[in-house]
Scaffold this active site. Structure first.
Site, mmCIF file in Angstrom:
data_model
loop_
_atom_site.group_PDB
_atom_site.id
_atom_site.type_symbol
_atom_site.label_atom_id
_atom_site.label_comp_id
_atom_site.label_asym_id
_atom_site.label_seq_id
_atom_site.Cartn_x
_atom_site.Cartn_y
_atom_site.Cartn_z
ATOM 1 C CB SER A 11 -0.904 0.078 1.238
ATOM 2 O OG SER A 11 -1.444 1.302 1.414
ATOM 3 C CG HIS A 36 -3.813 -1.827 -1.279
ATOM 4 N ND1 HIS A 36 -5.018 -2.609 -1.731
ATOM 5 C CD2 HIS A 36 -4.194 -0.687 -0.432
ATOM 6 C CE1 HIS A 36 -5.850 -2.166 -0.569
ATOM 7 N NE2 HIS A 36 -5.501 -1.073 0.061
ATOM 8 C CG ASP A 38 -5.093 2.606 0.956
ATOM 9 O OD1 ASP A 38 -5.841 1.450 0.976
ATOM 10 O OD2 ASP A 38 -3.938 2.127 1.539
ATOM 11 C CG MET A 40 -8.211 7.042 2.907
ATOM 12 S SD MET A 40 -7.335 7.160 4.367
ATOM 13 C CE MET A 40 -6.349 5.466 4.244
ATOM 14 C CG HIS A 69 -9.147 0.188 0.062
ATOM 15 N ND1 HIS A 69 -8.834 -0.195 1.172
ATOM 16 C CD2 HIS A 69 -10.480 -0.049 0.325
ATOM 17 C CE1 HIS A 69 -9.437 -0.228 2.074
ATOM 18 N NE2 HIS A 69 -10.566 -0.138 1.558
ATOM 19 C CG MET A 71 -10.990 3.221 2.687
ATOM 20 S SD MET A 71 -9.480 3.153 3.466
ATOM 21 C CE MET A 71 -8.519 3.236 2.065
ATOM 22 C CG MET A 140 -11.211 -2.534 5.885
ATOM 23 S SD MET A 140 -9.733 -2.091 4.809
ATOM 24 C CE MET A 140 -8.761 -1.417 6.297
ATOM 25 C CG PHE A 146 -5.155 7.140 10.377
ATOM 26 C CD1 PHE A 146 -4.460 8.415 9.939
ATOM 27 C CD2 PHE A 146 -6.457 7.024 10.699
ATOM 28 C CE1 PHE A 146 -5.460 9.404 10.170
ATOM 29 C CE2 PHE A 146 -7.079 8.377 10.833
ATOM 30 C CZ PHE A 146 -6.437 9.665 10.481
ATOM 31 C CG ASP A 178 -6.120 -2.751 3.339
ATOM 32 O OD1 ASP A 178 -4.806 -2.614 4.006
ATOM 33 O OD2 ASP A 178 -6.664 -1.882 2.555
ATOM 34 N N GLY A 179 -4.479 -4.125 6.750
ATOM 35 C CA GLY A 179 -4.235 -3.395 7.804
ATOM 36 C C GLY A 179 -3.545 -4.217 8.831
ATOM 37 C CB SER A 201 3.780 0.418 8.320
ATOM 38 O OG SER A 201 2.864 -0.237 8.724
HETATM 39 C C1 DX5 Z 1 -6.084 1.868 5.926
HETATM 40 C C2 DX5 Z 1 -5.597 1.325 4.343
HETATM 41 C C3 DX5 Z 1 -4.486 0.370 4.429
HETATM 42 C C4 DX5 Z 1 -3.214 0.871 5.103
HETATM 43 C C5 DX5 Z 1 -2.555 -0.568 5.707
HETATM 44 O O1 DX5 Z 1 -7.151 2.426 5.923
HETATM 45 O O2 DX5 Z 1 -6.674 0.788 3.609
HETATM 46 O O3 DX5 Z 1 -4.400 0.043 3.166
HETATM 47 O O4 DX5 Z 1 -2.427 1.477 4.289
HETATM 48 O O5 DX5 Z 1 -1.341 -0.152 6.114
HETATM 49 P P1 DX5 Z 1 -0.631 -0.824 7.329
HETATM 50 O O6 DX5 Z 1 -0.264 -2.077 6.638
HETATM 51 O O7 DX5 Z 1 0.441 0.016 7.504
HETATM 52 O O8 DX5 Z 1 -1.425 -1.449 8.442
HETATM 53 ZN ZN ZN Z 2 -6.439 -0.203 1.668
#
Ligand code: DX5
Ligand code: ZN
Length: 220
Positions: A11, A36, A38, A40, A69, A71, A140, A146, A178-179, A201
């Site tokens: 991501s 990936h 994200d 938002m 993705h 959001m 999720m 975040f 994811d997460g 991360s």
């Molecule tokens: C959160 C995102 C994730 C996020 C995952 O809202 O959808 O894709 O970047 O990050 P990590 O792997 O650091 O939890």
């Molecule tokens: Zn995501």
């Protein structure tokens, strides 16, 4: 596009945005399977990231498929825009869209892979009547918004539920998580039936992305 099982999708939320092109090149060289992305909107989630313009630029510089993705509220209004920007897979949240069935058909008509996402508190049975049409279900495992949050263990049960659902009913959707995915939980997640692993991360906060991705693969 055809999504494949045992895929790694870094991501870019955790990438260095001042050097995004280098970061993308680095994960491509590190043999990531998907990127990936994200999106938002500051409404569905508190955070705000980027939209179709950045995606269009990313599309222009990489061969990796883009796993987008969304959001965002009312994602159905944005499907054409993100398809045109270069998304290969479009994921919408069931919590953000009143007409999931119609939205899935729309994504598929545009020739894109169609996926839905479930927040940690959402029961997976909400997807049962559209599951036959889905390419993927994104589970999720943190509350969206975040990167760098802790994996929510209760989600394991949801992954098992979805894996049983697809086996019992002969559905073909993949399961994406994811997460909070990292080298300590990836083996367990793989054994529960996860096909596509999003990691922000746990990839971008390491020095050697290739080594990290190889290690993930050896644990899947
Ligand atoms: C959160 C995102 C994730 C996020 C995952 O809202 O959808 O894709 O970047 O990050 P990590 O792997 O650091 O939890
Ligand atoms: Zn995501």
């Amino acid at each position: 596009m055809k999504l494949k099982t045992k895929s790694i999708a870094p991501s870019i939320l955790s990438a260095d945005f001042l050097h995004l092109a280098d970061e993308i090149e680095a994960i491509e060289n590190a043999k990531a399977d998907l990127i990936h992305i994200d999106v938002m909107d500051g409404h569905f989630v508190n955070n705000l990231t980027f939209g179709p313009f950045i995606i269009e630029q990313i599309k222009g510089m990489t061969k990796l498929p883009l796993d987008v993705h969304l959001m965002i509220e009312n994602p159905d209004r944005w499907i054409d825009t993100y398809a045109k920007a270069g998304a290969d897979n479009i994921t919408i949240h069931v919590e953000a869209c009143n007409h999931i069935h119609r939205a899935i058909q729309h994504i598929k008509e545009l020739g894109k892979a169609a996926s839905v996402s479930l927040n940690p508190a959402t029961h997976p049975n909400v997807i049962e009547y559209v599951a036959r049409d889905l390419d993927m279900v994104l589970v999720m495992s943190v509350n969206p918004g975040f990167g760098g949050q802790k994996y929510i263990d209760n989600v394991n049960e949801k992954i098992k539920y979805l894996d049983n659902m697809r086996k019992n009913k002969d559905f073909n959707f993949l399961i994406e998580v994811d997460g909070g995915v990292n080298k300590d939980n990836i083996h367990l997640l793989s054994s529960l039936g996860v096909d596509v692993f999003v990691a922000g991360s746990a990839v971008f906060k390491t020095k050697d992305y290739k080594k990290t991705i190889e290690e993930f693969r050896s644990l899947m």
